[in-house]
Write a protein that holds these residues in place. Structure first.
Motif, PDB file in Angstrom:
ATOM      1  N   VAL A   1      16.391  -6.635 -41.401  1.00 29.26           N
ATOM      2  CA  VAL A   1      16.219  -5.145 -41.125  1.00 29.26           C
ATOM      3  C   VAL A   1      15.259  -4.607 -42.275  1.00 29.26           C
ATOM      4  O   VAL A   1      15.568  -4.856 -43.288  1.00 29.26           O
ATOM      5  N   ALA A   2      14.010  -4.213 -41.843  1.00 28.28           N
ATOM      6  CA  ALA A   2      12.861  -3.814 -42.997  1.00 28.28           C
ATOM      7  C   ALA A   2      12.458  -2.468 -42.565  1.00 28.28           C
ATOM      8  O   ALA A   2      12.157  -2.098 -41.298  1.00 28.28           O
ATOM      9  N   ALA A   3      12.249  -1.635 -43.626  1.00 27.39           N
ATOM     10  CA  ALA A   3      11.821  -0.176 -43.708  1.00 27.39           C
ATOM     11  C   ALA A   3      10.698  -0.164 -44.572  1.00 27.39           C
ATOM     12  O   ALA A   3      11.370  -0.565 -45.832  1.00 27.39           O
ATOM     13  N   ILE A   4       9.802   0.710 -44.517  1.00 28.79           N
ATOM     14  CA  ILE A   4       8.729   0.827 -45.534  1.00 28.79           C
ATOM     15  C   ILE A   4       8.346   2.274 -45.747  1.00 28.79           C
ATOM     16  O   ILE A   4       8.487   3.271 -44.603  1.00 28.79           O
ATOM     17  N   CYS A   5       8.114   2.771 -46.772  1.00 30.59           N
ATOM     18  CA  CYS A   5       7.648   4.036 -47.127  1.00 30.59           C
ATOM     19  C   CYS A   5       8.644   4.904 -47.222  1.00 30.59           C
ATOM     20  O   CYS A   5       9.753   5.087 -47.896  1.00 30.59           O
ATOM     21  N   ALA A   6       8.847   6.025 -46.195  1.00 22.69           N
ATOM     22  CA  ALA A   6       9.806   7.045 -45.935  1.00 22.69           C
ATOM     23  C   ALA A   6      10.806   6.585 -45.244  1.00 22.69           C
ATOM     24  O   ALA A   6      12.076   7.026 -45.232  1.00 22.69           O
ATOM     25  N   ALA A   7      10.701   5.364 -44.526  1.00 21.10           N
ATOM     26  CA  ALA A   7      11.749   5.020 -43.355  1.00 21.10           C
ATOM     27  C   ALA A   7      12.958   4.291 -44.018  1.00 21.10           C
ATOM     28  O   ALA A   7      13.941   4.206 -43.174  1.00 21.10           O
TER      29      ALA A   7
ATOM     30  N   ASP B   1      17.990 -10.476 -28.534  1.00 16.87           N
ATOM     31  CA  ASP B   1      17.471 -11.557 -28.938  1.00 16.87           C
ATOM     32  C   ASP B   1      16.763 -11.117 -30.453  1.00 16.87           C
ATOM     33  O   ASP B   1      15.679 -11.955 -31.138  1.00 16.87           O
ATOM     34  N   ALA B   2      16.883 -10.031 -31.029  1.00 19.07           N
ATOM     35  CA  ALA B   2      16.385  -9.524 -32.115  1.00 19.07           C
ATOM     36  C   ALA B   2      16.662 -10.427 -33.503  1.00 19.07           C
ATOM     37  O   ALA B   2      17.827 -10.690 -33.810  1.00 19.07           O
ATOM     38  N   THR B   3      15.648 -10.778 -33.996  1.00 19.37           N
ATOM     39  CA  THR B   3      15.566 -11.443 -35.240  1.00 19.37           C
ATOM     40  C   THR B   3      15.231 -10.502 -36.503  1.00 19.37           C
ATOM     41  O   THR B   3      15.754 -10.806 -37.606  1.00 19.37           O
ATOM     42  N   ALA B   4      14.352  -9.395 -35.990  1.00 24.40           N
ATOM     43  CA  ALA B   4      14.108  -8.663 -37.133  1.00 24.40           C
ATOM     44  C   ALA B   4      13.897  -7.148 -36.262  1.00 24.40           C
ATOM     45  O   ALA B   4      13.167  -7.161 -35.389  1.00 24.40           O
ATOM     46  N   MET B   5      13.983  -6.206 -37.170  1.00 26.76           N
ATOM     47  CA  MET B   5      13.824  -4.676 -36.640  1.00 26.76           C
ATOM     48  C   MET B   5      13.129  -4.002 -37.887  1.00 26.76           C
ATOM     49  O   MET B   5      13.460  -4.042 -38.844  1.00 26.76           O
ATOM     50  N   ILE B   6      12.035  -3.703 -37.380  1.00 28.38           N
ATOM     51  CA  ILE B   6      11.115  -2.927 -38.649  1.00 28.38           C
ATOM     52  C   ILE B   6      10.784  -1.665 -38.267  1.00 28.38           C
ATOM     53  O   ILE B   6      10.340  -1.255 -37.231  1.00 28.38           O
ATOM     54  N   LEU B   7      10.948  -0.746 -39.283  1.00 28.37           N
ATOM     55  CA  LEU B   7      10.704   0.673 -39.071  1.00 28.37           C
ATOM     56  C   LEU B   7       9.626   1.068 -40.138  1.00 28.37           C
ATOM     57  O   LEU B   7       9.648   0.963 -41.479  1.00 28.37           O
ATOM     58  N   PRO B   8       8.238   1.345 -39.806  1.00 34.07           N
ATOM     59  CA  PRO B   8       7.194   1.955 -40.530  1.00 34.07           C
ATOM     60  C   PRO B   8       7.711   3.209 -40.844  1.00 34.07           C
ATOM     61  O   PRO B   8       8.494   4.137 -40.265  1.00 34.07           O
TER      62      PRO B   8
ATOM     63  N   ALA C   1       4.840  -7.149 -45.175  1.00 30.94           N
ATOM     64  CA  ALA C   1       4.653  -8.151 -43.956  1.00 30.94           C
ATOM     65  C   ALA C   1       4.915  -9.799 -44.512  1.00 30.94           C
ATOM     66  O   ALA C   1       5.601 -10.616 -43.947  1.00 30.94           O
ATOM     67  N   TYR C   2       4.326  -9.852 -45.451  1.00 26.77           N
ATOM     68  CA  TYR C   2       4.419 -11.432 -46.068  1.00 26.77           C
ATOM     69  C   TYR C   2       5.879 -11.789 -46.406  1.00 26.77           C
ATOM     70  O   TYR C   2       6.335 -12.889 -46.097  1.00 26.77           O
ATOM     71  N   THR C   3       6.605 -10.827 -46.926  1.00 29.68           N
ATOM     72  CA  THR C   3       7.993 -10.936 -47.322  1.00 29.68           C
ATOM     73  C   THR C   3       8.820 -10.893 -45.902  1.00 29.68           C
ATOM     74  O   THR C   3       9.750 -11.867 -45.981  1.00 29.68           O
ATOM     75  N   ILE C   4       8.678 -10.263 -45.127  1.00 28.04           N
ATOM     76  CA  ILE C   4       9.477 -10.361 -43.622  1.00 28.04           C
ATOM     77  C   ILE C   4       9.024 -11.913 -43.082  1.00 28.04           C
ATOM     78  O   ILE C   4       9.918 -12.481 -42.541  1.00 28.04           O
TER      79      ILE C   4
ATOM     80  N   MET D   1      13.066 -12.280 -31.377  1.00 28.50           N
ATOM     81  CA  MET D   1      12.002 -11.552 -31.114  1.00 28.50           C
ATOM     82  C   MET D   1      12.028 -10.498 -32.354  1.00 28.50           C
ATOM     83  O   MET D   1      12.932 -10.074 -32.781  1.00 28.50           O
ATOM     84  N   VAL D   2      10.986  -9.900 -33.144  1.00 29.77           N
ATOM     85  CA  VAL D   2      10.606  -8.980 -33.852  1.00 29.77           C
ATOM     86  C   VAL D   2      10.446  -7.722 -33.258  1.00 29.77           C
ATOM     87  O   VAL D   2       9.377  -7.807 -32.517  1.00 29.77           O
ATOM     88  N   TYR D   3      11.013  -6.735 -33.561  1.00 25.06           N
ATOM     89  CA  TYR D   3      10.778  -5.337 -32.917  1.00 25.06           C
ATOM     90  C   TYR D   3      10.414  -4.331 -33.996  1.00 25.06           C
ATOM     91  O   TYR D   3      10.811  -4.254 -35.029  1.00 25.06           O
ATOM     92  N   VAL D   4       9.069  -3.766 -33.706  1.00 19.89           N
ATOM     93  CA  VAL D   4       8.581  -2.578 -34.530  1.00 19.89           C
ATOM     94  C   VAL D   4       8.819  -1.344 -33.832  1.00 19.89           C
ATOM     95  O   VAL D   4       8.104  -1.222 -32.597  1.00 19.89           O
ATOM     96  N   PHE D   5       9.395  -0.422 -34.530  1.00 19.43           N
ATOM     97  CA  PHE D   5       9.688   0.723 -33.735  1.00 19.43           C
ATOM     98  C   PHE D   5       8.712   1.881 -34.038  1.00 19.43           C
ATOM     99  O   PHE D   5       8.232   2.245 -35.211  1.00 19.43           O
ATOM    100  N   LEU D   6       8.168   2.612 -33.108  1.00 19.85           N
ATOM    101  CA  LEU D   6       6.998   3.563 -33.215  1.00 19.85           C
ATOM    102  C   LEU D   6       7.858   5.062 -32.649  1.00 19.85           C
ATOM    103  O   LEU D   6       7.991   5.075 -31.624  1.00 19.85           O
ATOM    104  N   ALA D   7       7.613   6.024 -33.803  1.00 20.69           N
ATOM    105  CA  ALA D   7       7.811   7.422 -33.381  1.00 20.69           C
ATOM    106  C   ALA D   7       6.625   8.155 -33.751  1.00 20.69           C
ATOM    107  O   ALA D   7       5.798   7.822 -34.535  1.00 20.69           O
ATOM    108  N   ASN D   8       6.325   9.278 -33.116  1.00 19.61           N
ATOM    109  CA  ASN D   8       5.187   9.936 -33.333  1.00 19.61           C
ATOM    110  C   ASN D   8       5.189  10.479 -34.814  1.00 19.61           C
ATOM    111  O   ASN D   8       6.200  10.716 -35.248  1.00 19.61           O
ATOM    112  N   GLY D   9       4.059  10.386 -35.569  1.00 25.91           N
ATOM    113  CA  GLY D   9       4.036  10.565 -36.855  1.00 25.91           C
ATOM    114  C   GLY D   9       4.205   9.169 -37.716  1.00 25.91           C
ATOM    115  O   GLY D   9       4.233   9.544 -39.044  1.00 25.91           O
ATOM    116  N   PHE D  10       4.260   8.005 -37.092  1.00 26.49           N
ATOM    117  CA  PHE D  10       4.261   6.982 -37.884  1.00 26.49           C
ATOM    118  C   PHE D  10       3.209   6.711 -38.735  1.00 26.49           C
ATOM    119  O   PHE D  10       1.854   7.203 -38.495  1.00 26.49           O
ATOM    120  N   GLU D  11       3.244   5.807 -39.869  1.00 20.52           N
ATOM    121  CA  GLU D  11       2.032   5.684 -40.757  1.00 20.52           C
ATOM    122  C   GLU D  11       1.474   4.302 -40.024  1.00 20.52           C
ATOM    123  O   GLU D  11       2.178   3.334 -40.193  1.00 20.52           O
TER     124      GLU D  11
END
Length: 183
Positions: free
Chosen positions: A97-103, A61-68, A157-160, A1-11
């Motif tokens: 483990v993937a993070a983009i921009c400021a993450a 079951d995490a296969t990926a953790m994504i941080l916007p 996304a394509y790289t992930i 499972m891929v998890y995308v984490f959302l916090a207030n102020g996400f892009e």
């Protein structure tokens, strides 16, 4: 499972492009709010309802953790101790483990970028001290993927997809989305 984490102020584009493209690839993707509420507000006022709350998910079951990225979204992610611990555990268990921009600052603070090639939003390089900063649009070093900013959302996304499904797995999706015509 891929998890995308959302916090207030996400892009918004950095989060939602990941969800869309990874689901097109047939990957299971769950959006997770770290706010204590399923409704999360993006950096530009877009309201999103997450699939799950952080505390209600079993991440074994995490296969990926994504941080916007986005601000203050990235710092809100970095300040969530449970998320930070879960990222370290997932990485030790061979998840991407993937993070983009400021993450990428989250990964930098956790020490996961030490001696790794990485990129981050311009002007934030000091947040990933110890990384080999490349300034590339997207950087992949082993199971760590970083993206430079909103313009990198599709390539990120394509790289992930390729990291999880094999090199070239994203080609069909990129072609169908007309991305290949642009590159």
């Amino acid at each position: 499972m891929v998890y995308v984490f959302l916090a207030n102020g996400f892009e918004e584009v950095e989060a939602l492009a990941q969800v869309d493209i990874l689901r097109r690839a047939g990957l299971g993707v769950t959006t997770v709010s770290v706010t204590g509420h399923k409704h999360v507000e993006g950096a530009h006022g877009v309201q999103v309802m997450a699939d799950e709350l952080f505390e209600k998910v079993d991440y074994t079951d995490a296969t990926a953790m994504i941080l916007p990225g986005g601000m203050p979204g990235a710092t809100n992610l970095a300040n969530h101790s449970g998320l930070c611990e879960m990222i370290k555990v997932a990485y030790r268990n061979n998840a991407v483990v993937a993070a983009i921009c400021a993450a990428p600052l989250v990964l930098g603070r956790l020490g996961l970028l030490r001696d790794k090639r990485a990129t981050i939003y311009p002007g934030m390089e000091s947040e990933i001290n110890g990384a080999v900063i490349t300034h590339a649009l997207v950087e992949c070093d082993g199971r760590i993927i970083t993206g430079k900013g909103p313009a990198a959302a599709f390539a990120f996304a394509y790289t992930i997809v390729d990291a999880l499904m094999g090199r070239g797995a994203s080609d069909r999706i990129a072609t169908g989305m007309l991305y290949k015509e642009l590159s």
